[in-house]
Design a protein around this motif. Structure first.
Motif, PDB file in Angstrom:
ATOM      1  N   PRO A   8       0.813  -1.226   0.000  1.00 36.36           N
ATOM      2  CA  PRO A   8       0.000   0.000   0.000  1.00 36.36           C
ATOM      3  C   PRO A   8       0.847   1.277   0.000  1.00 36.36           C
ATOM      4  O   PRO A   8       0.488   2.265  -0.634  1.00 36.36           O
ATOM      5  N   LEU A   9       1.995   1.253   0.693  1.00 37.43           N
ATOM      6  CA  LEU A   9       2.873   2.415   0.691  1.00 37.43           C
ATOM      7  C   LEU A   9       3.459   2.633  -0.703  1.00 37.43           C
ATOM      8  O   LEU A   9       3.526   3.766  -1.193  1.00 37.43           O
ATOM      9  N   TRP A  10       3.850   1.566  -1.356  1.00 33.98           N
ATOM     10  CA  TRP A  10       4.387   1.665  -2.711  1.00 33.98           C
ATOM     11  C   TRP A  10       3.322   2.246  -3.653  1.00 33.98           C
ATOM     12  O   TRP A  10       3.610   3.135  -4.446  1.00 33.98           O
ATOM     13  N   VAL A  11       2.094   1.745  -3.545  1.00 29.95           N
ATOM     14  CA  VAL A  11       0.997   2.251  -4.377  1.00 29.95           C
ATOM     15  C   VAL A  11       0.768   3.739  -4.088  1.00 29.95           C
ATOM     16  O   VAL A  11       0.648   4.552  -5.010  1.00 29.95           O
ATOM     17  N   SER A  12       0.729   4.099  -2.818  1.00 30.04           N
ATOM     18  CA  SER A  12       0.498   5.487  -2.433  1.00 30.04           C
ATOM     19  C   SER A  12       1.573   6.417  -2.990  1.00 30.04           C
ATOM     20  O   SER A  12       1.273   7.477  -3.538  1.00 30.04           O
ATOM     21  N   ARG A  13       2.816   6.001  -2.839  1.00 29.15           N
ATOM     22  CA  ARG A  13       3.930   6.837  -3.272  1.00 29.15           C
ATOM     23  C   ARG A  13       4.111   6.868  -4.786  1.00 29.15           C
ATOM     24  O   ARG A  13       4.278   7.936  -5.368  1.00 29.15           O
ATOM     25  N   ASP A  53       1.420   8.375   3.879  1.00 31.86           N
ATOM     26  CA  ASP A  53       2.386   7.349   4.279  1.00 31.86           C
ATOM     27  C   ASP A  53       1.902   6.579   5.502  1.00 31.86           C
ATOM     28  O   ASP A  53       1.963   5.346   5.543  1.00 31.86           O
ATOM     29  N   PHE A  54       1.416   7.309   6.500  1.00 30.88           N
ATOM     30  CA  PHE A  54       0.942   6.641   7.721  1.00 30.88           C
ATOM     31  C   PHE A  54      -0.261   5.757   7.412  1.00 30.88           C
ATOM     32  O   PHE A  54      -0.322   4.608   7.853  1.00 30.88           O
ATOM     33  N   THR A  55      -1.209   6.282   6.663  1.00 28.02           N
ATOM     34  CA  THR A  55      -2.418   5.516   6.342  1.00 28.02           C
ATOM     35  C   THR A  55      -2.084   4.270   5.528  1.00 28.02           C
ATOM     36  O   THR A  55      -2.555   3.174   5.835  1.00 28.02           O
ATOM     37  N   ALA A  56      -1.249   4.441   4.508  1.00 31.59           N
ATOM     38  CA  ALA A  56      -0.905   3.307   3.644  1.00 31.59           C
ATOM     39  C   ALA A  56      -0.048   2.283   4.381  1.00 31.59           C
ATOM     40  O   ALA A  56      -0.328   1.076   4.334  1.00 31.59           O
ATOM     41  N   ALA A  57       0.991   2.734   5.069  1.00 29.18           N
ATOM     42  CA  ALA A  57       1.950   1.808   5.684  1.00 29.18           C
ATOM     43  C   ALA A  57       1.472   1.268   7.022  1.00 29.18           C
ATOM     44  O   ALA A  57       1.592   0.071   7.290  1.00 29.18           O
TER      45      ALA A  57
END
Length: 175
Positions: free
Chosen positions: A108-113, A132-136
């Motif tokens: 999810p962090l990779w997708v977000s970023r 970042d906080f929400t995704a990771a």
């Protein structure tokens, strides 16, 4: 009086039976809460210092540190009456499943970023931090935790390899 007895005594009777019935899940969740703080601390310590331009690498390292702690706590507390495999086989399965978990935690962090571009200069620093906080730490954690709970019970600590019941002094109270 043990810590478990002390906690159970404070739970209203109607919830106490539910807590006892699902004690393995509650223990797994407690280990998860402890390792959440470890994961979050390591993630932000790395992301805000030496790996400031590599948030996914920071997340992977944080998950690996938390996974090591998680193995010890789950093996010795959450699933102590399960398993029965040789320790090296059990650890190999645990870390193989956890490796898949690292992907689920980090995706999810990779997708977000990198797909949604929720990072500076495309967005403000505050939006980047919230994303970042929400995704990771929320989405990734929930995906990884659900997968690990299922996989650990199915393959690493299955009931068909359950250990013999602990002596009376080591058992948790039932009522």
């Amino acid at each position: 009086m043990s810590v478990v007895d002390s906690v159970l005594a404070r739970i209203p009777q109607r919830y106490r039976e539910l807590a006892i019935r699902h004690r393995e899940l509650l223990k797994f969740g407690t280990v998860g809460a402890i390792t959440f703080f470890i994961d979050t601390g390591v993630f932000y310590a790395l992301k805000l210092s030496v790996l400031s331009h590599k948030p996914v690498t920071s997340k992977i390292i944080a998950v690996l540190v938390a996974t090591l702690v998680s193995y010890v706590l789950n093996r010795e507390w959450s699933f102590r009456t399960r398993g029965g495999r040789q320790r090296h086989s059990e650890a190999t399965l645990y870390f193989a499943i956890s490796a898949i978990g690292v992907g689920l935690y980090s995706a999810p962090l990779w997708v977000s970023r990198y797909l949604l571009h929720l990072q500076t200069p495309y967005t403000s620093r505050i939006v980047e931090e919230i994303a970042d906080f929400t995704a990771a730490q929320v989405v990734g954690l929930l995906l990884g935790m659900a997968f690990r709970w299922w996989a650990f019970r199915k393959w690493v600590f299955p009931t068909d390899h359950a250990q013999q019941p602990a002596p009376e002094r080591d058992r948790e109270p039932v009522g």
